[in-house]
Structure formats: structure tokens, C-alpha cells
Design a protein around this motif. Structure first.
Motif, PDB file in Angstrom:
ATOM      1  N   LEU A 162      -7.137 -54.495 -57.813  1.00  0.00           N
ATOM      2  CA  LEU A 162      -7.617 -53.348 -57.050  1.00  0.00           C
ATOM      3  C   LEU A 162      -6.704 -52.140 -57.242  1.00  0.00           C
ATOM      4  O   LEU A 162      -5.476 -52.277 -57.301  1.00  0.00           O
ATOM      5  CB  LEU A 162      -7.687 -53.686 -55.557  1.00  0.00           C
ATOM      6  N   VAL A 163      -7.326 -50.967 -57.321  1.00  0.00           N
ATOM      7  CA  VAL A 163      -6.579 -49.708 -57.398  1.00  0.00           C
ATOM      8  C   VAL A 163      -7.151 -48.751 -56.360  1.00  0.00           C
ATOM      9  O   VAL A 163      -8.303 -48.866 -55.940  1.00  0.00           O
ATOM     10  CB  VAL A 163      -6.666 -49.072 -58.798  1.00  0.00           C
ATOM     11  N   VAL A 164      -6.308 -47.801 -55.931  1.00  0.00           N
ATOM     12  CA  VAL A 164      -6.759 -46.742 -55.027  1.00  0.00           C
ATOM     13  C   VAL A 164      -7.122 -45.529 -55.866  1.00  0.00           C
ATOM     14  O   VAL A 164      -6.308 -45.057 -56.672  1.00  0.00           O
ATOM     15  CB  VAL A 164      -5.676 -46.375 -53.999  1.00  0.00           C
ATOM     16  N   GLY A 181     -11.427 -42.035 -45.965  1.00  0.00           N
ATOM     17  CA  GLY A 181     -11.614 -43.167 -46.864  1.00  0.00           C
ATOM     18  C   GLY A 181     -13.026 -43.716 -46.839  1.00  0.00           C
ATOM     19  O   GLY A 181     -13.789 -43.512 -45.891  1.00  0.00           O
ATOM     20  N   VAL A 182     -13.359 -44.419 -47.919  1.00  0.00           N
ATOM     21  CA  VAL A 182     -14.634 -45.133 -48.045  1.00  0.00           C
ATOM     22  C   VAL A 182     -14.295 -46.610 -48.171  1.00  0.00           C
ATOM     23  O   VAL A 182     -13.532 -46.995 -49.053  1.00  0.00           O
ATOM     24  CB  VAL A 182     -15.439 -44.665 -49.280  1.00  0.00           C
ATOM     25  N   VAL A 183     -14.856 -47.444 -47.289  1.00  0.00           N
ATOM     26  CA  VAL A 183     -14.499 -48.853 -47.266  1.00  0.00           C
ATOM     27  C   VAL A 183     -15.756 -49.707 -47.386  1.00  0.00           C
ATOM     28  O   VAL A 183     -16.872 -49.249 -47.108  1.00  0.00           O
ATOM     29  CB  VAL A 183     -13.734 -49.223 -45.977  1.00  0.00           C
ATOM     30  N   ARG A 184     -15.536 -50.941 -47.793  1.00  0.00           N
ATOM     31  CA  ARG A 184     -16.636 -51.906 -47.803  1.00  0.00           C
ATOM     32  C   ARG A 184     -16.630 -52.649 -46.471  1.00  0.00           C
ATOM     33  O   ARG A 184     -15.637 -53.266 -46.108  1.00  0.00           O
ATOM     34  CB  ARG A 184     -16.476 -52.892 -48.952  1.00  0.00           C
ATOM     35  N   VAL A 225     -15.974 -37.843 -51.310  1.00  0.00           N
ATOM     36  CA  VAL A 225     -15.926 -38.075 -49.870  1.00  0.00           C
ATOM     37  C   VAL A 225     -14.547 -38.493 -49.402  1.00  0.00           C
ATOM     38  O   VAL A 225     -14.075 -38.094 -48.340  1.00  0.00           O
ATOM     39  CB  VAL A 225     -16.978 -39.132 -49.471  1.00  0.00           C
ATOM     40  N   GLY A 226     -13.880 -39.352 -50.185  1.00  0.00           N
ATOM     41  CA  GLY A 226     -12.573 -39.850 -49.764  1.00  0.00           C
ATOM     42  C   GLY A 226     -12.001 -40.819 -50.774  1.00  0.00           C
ATOM     43  O   GLY A 226     -12.496 -40.923 -51.905  1.00  0.00           O
ATOM     44  N   VAL A 227     -10.960 -41.551 -50.375  1.00  0.00           N
ATOM     45  CA  VAL A 227     -10.321 -42.525 -51.253  1.00  0.00           C
ATOM     46  C   VAL A 227     -10.957 -43.895 -51.032  1.00  0.00           C
ATOM     47  O   VAL A 227     -11.616 -44.141 -50.023  1.00  0.00           O
ATOM     48  CB  VAL A 227      -8.801 -42.611 -50.994  1.00  0.00           C
ATOM     49  N   ALA A 228     -10.724 -44.787 -51.993  1.00  0.00           N
ATOM     50  CA  ALA A 228     -11.252 -46.145 -51.860  1.00  0.00           C
ATOM     51  C   ALA A 228     -10.412 -47.097 -52.688  1.00  0.00           C
ATOM     52  O   ALA A 228      -9.720 -46.695 -53.635  1.00  0.00           O
ATOM     53  CB  ALA A 228     -12.713 -46.209 -52.307  1.00  0.00           C
ATOM     54  N   ARG A 229     -10.485 -48.375 -52.318  1.00  0.00           N
ATOM     55  CA  ARG A 229      -9.876 -49.443 -53.115  1.00  0.00           C
ATOM     56  C   ARG A 229     -10.984 -50.099 -53.920  1.00  0.00           C
ATOM     57  O   ARG A 229     -11.932 -50.650 -53.353  1.00  0.00           O
ATOM     58  CB  ARG A 229      -9.191 -50.464 -52.211  1.00  0.00           C
ATOM     59  N   LEU A 230     -10.852 -50.068 -55.240  1.00  0.00           N
ATOM     60  CA  LEU A 230     -11.896 -50.587 -56.117  1.00  0.00           C
ATOM     61  C   LEU A 230     -11.283 -51.364 -57.277  1.00  0.00           C
ATOM     62  O   LEU A 230     -10.149 -51.089 -57.688  1.00  0.00           O
ATOM     63  CB  LEU A 230     -12.752 -49.448 -56.668  1.00  0.00           C
TER      64      LEU A 230
END
Length: 296
Positions: A162-164, A181-184, A225-230
């Protein structure tokens, strides 16, 4: 246990009645009825509830059918393979795969496998939950970081991490200020630990979007929109062309994808063929190989 009687029981269970099974196979109805009665006497169990118009499996009959039908199919296929003198994969292959892999790569994998092995009827379903392979009739499951399970064996065929990431237009705030942030899934304010070439740091995240799919998360982050971990495999093309910016690697976020099958089953030719196909598709099992499959 009489395997012929067991096979006849499964035949009747599959077709839903003695008459239907007899018509479908050309076997005498009386013979099928006698075999099932003999099996019930041997097991001292009632396998069917016999009504005037229909036939219904008892709870014990349903359990016996679910646990033995696939095994008898494997025995038939093994015998046919030996008789033909060739290990040619054939028959139905049922696979359960996680959502993200299904959305990004399994279509291409399935098509390539079908072209190479036209005698295999491949069925892939998308399941993020840990399915029960025996009860639900799967030949192979693909799981992400699976818990140890003595009833399953297999191999890890892909690795990811995973990376931000964020849009280049979004700047990382100074100090302890939170970033959108954008999260699942649902989530409150979070603190993400990341590593960069400068060392370790933390990011305070205020979720403003909660989405159920990582594809949706990626698309939202692309929109700024924002940051995320993907997973790095999902965004490597975006990082390469500058659509997204890398804010750091998520600590202790190694991802392994495993292909698993029941340890007590014979490894059929079709399962072996699919495992080999995965190995050929991802020879080193790296995120870059998966990214190449995903494309843009």
C-alpha cells in the motif's frame, strides 16, 4: 461404502428425483431406487424425504451430496485421464477471487486460460469473504493475506504493498493539520504511518468520502478529493505519468495473494493448469507485473 450406490445417490440428488435421473441417464428407475435404499441401510440414515409427488433431500442427505459429489467427479476425471493416457485438463473449474483482482485482471487471465484450455469450463465468482470451499463447491480460491488453515494448501503468486497517494494539486499540510481523505468503508479521523526516503512520519486524515471499492477510491483521488491508501499496482501508471503524487509507503502493508485448494483433494489437472497459468502470468509475482496486466 458402495461407490456405485453413492454415485447413484448423487445422480438422483442432482436431478431431483428417481424418474428425472432415470430419463436423463437411461438408467432403470427401479435400479436407482434400490441403490439408494441400500445406501440408506448401510449408513442407517434417511437420505431423502419421499413424498407422493416430490423427493427432497434430508439434512443428512444434503450434507452427503455436498461433500461427495465433487470427489466422485474427480475420481471419474482421474480415471478418464488415465484411460486416455494424457493429462489434458477438462471439466468444470470453479474459482472464487477477491473483488479488486477480479475487476482489474481476472477477465484477461480467464480469457487467456480459456483460449489455452478450451475443454475446461471456467467459472469465476467475486467474493471478498472467506468462502467455504467444500460446502460451496469451489476448486480453487484466491485470498489476500489468508489466515493459516490446515485444510487448505497452495502458494503465494503475487505480492503488492500500500502507498499513500494524492492529486498533485493537493499539498501535504504542515504540522499536525489533518488532510481530507478517501477511505474504503466507514471511518473516523485516522493517523497513517508512512515511510519515505526522508524517514518515517505520520499523516492525520479526516475521511470525507467512504467508498466500498478501491477502484472507486482511486477515481475519487484522481479527481482531487483527498489522499488515499491504495495498492501500488493500482496506481503505478498514475504515478509514472504524474496524475497522482506519491506521499509515502504505508508501514507494514505487505500484501500477498494466495491460490488455495483443499488439502484432502487430489490436485486435478485443471487446477494444476490454472496454477501454472498464474505462474506464467506473474513469473516473479511483483506489483509491476500486476500493474502491466491492469493497464491504465
Amino acid at each position: 461404502m458402495d461407490l456405485v450406490a453413492l454415485a447413484d445417490f448423487n445422480l438422483v440428488a442432482r436431478h431431483g428425483g428417481f424418474g428425472k435421473a432415470a430419463r436423463a441417464t437411461g438408467r432403470p428407475k427401479a435400479t436407482l431406487s434400490r441403490r439408494v435404499t441400500e445406501l440408506e441401510a448401510t449408513l442407517a440414515l434417511r437420505l431423502f424425504e419421499r413424498g407422493s409427488r416430490n423427493l427432497k433431500l434430508t439434512e443428512e442427505g444434503r450434507a452427503l451430496h455436498e461433500r461427495t459429489a465433487a470427489l466422485l467427479t474427480e475420481l471419474d476425471e482421474t480415471a478418464a485421464t488415465i484411460a486416455s493416457g494424457a493429462e489434458k485438463p477438462r471439466g468444470r473449474l470453479r474459482i472464487s477471487a477477491p473483488l479488486l483482482l477480479s475487476q482489474t485482471a481476472m477477465g484477461k487471465i480467464a480469457a487467456g486460460f480459456a483460449l489455452k484450455y478450451p475443454d475446461v469450463r471456467l467459472e469465476i465468482t467475486t467474493e471478498d469473504r472467506p468462502v467455504d470451499m467444500i460446502e460451496e463447491g469451489y476448486d480453487l480460491v484466491i485470498r489476500v493475506n489468508p489466515d493459516p488453515d490446515e485444510s487448505l494448501v497452495g502458494r503465494a503468486f503475487l505480492h503488492d504493498r500500500l502507498v499513500v497517494v494524492a492529486s498533485p494539486d493537493l499539498s501535504r499540510p504542515a504540522g499536525d493539520l489533518p488532510v481530507p481523505g478517501v477511505v474504503r468503508g466507514a471511518g473516523n479521523r485516522q493517523i497513517w504511518s508512512v515511510t519515505t526516503s526522508q524517514g518515517c512520519s505520520t499523516i492525520k486524515v479526516e475521511p470525507i468520502l467512504a467508498l466500498s471499492s478501491l477502484i472507486m477510491v482511486r477515481d475519487a483521488v484522481r479527481a482531487g478529493v483527498g489522499v488515499a491508501r491504495l495498492p501500488i499496482s493500482l496506481v503505478s501508471h498514475d504515478l509514472a505519468d504524474g496524475t497522482l503524487k506519491h506521499w509515502g509507503d504505508v508501514e507494514e502493508s505487505e500484501i500477498e495473494l494466495w491460490a488455495l485448494y483443499p488439502s484432502r483433494r487430489l490436485l486435478s489437472a485443471r487446477v494444476s493448469a490454472f496454477l501454472d497459468f498464474l505462474k506464467h502470468a506473474f513469473p516473479n509475482g511483483t506489483p509491476d507485473e500486476l500493474a502491466a496486466y491492469i493497464g491504465k
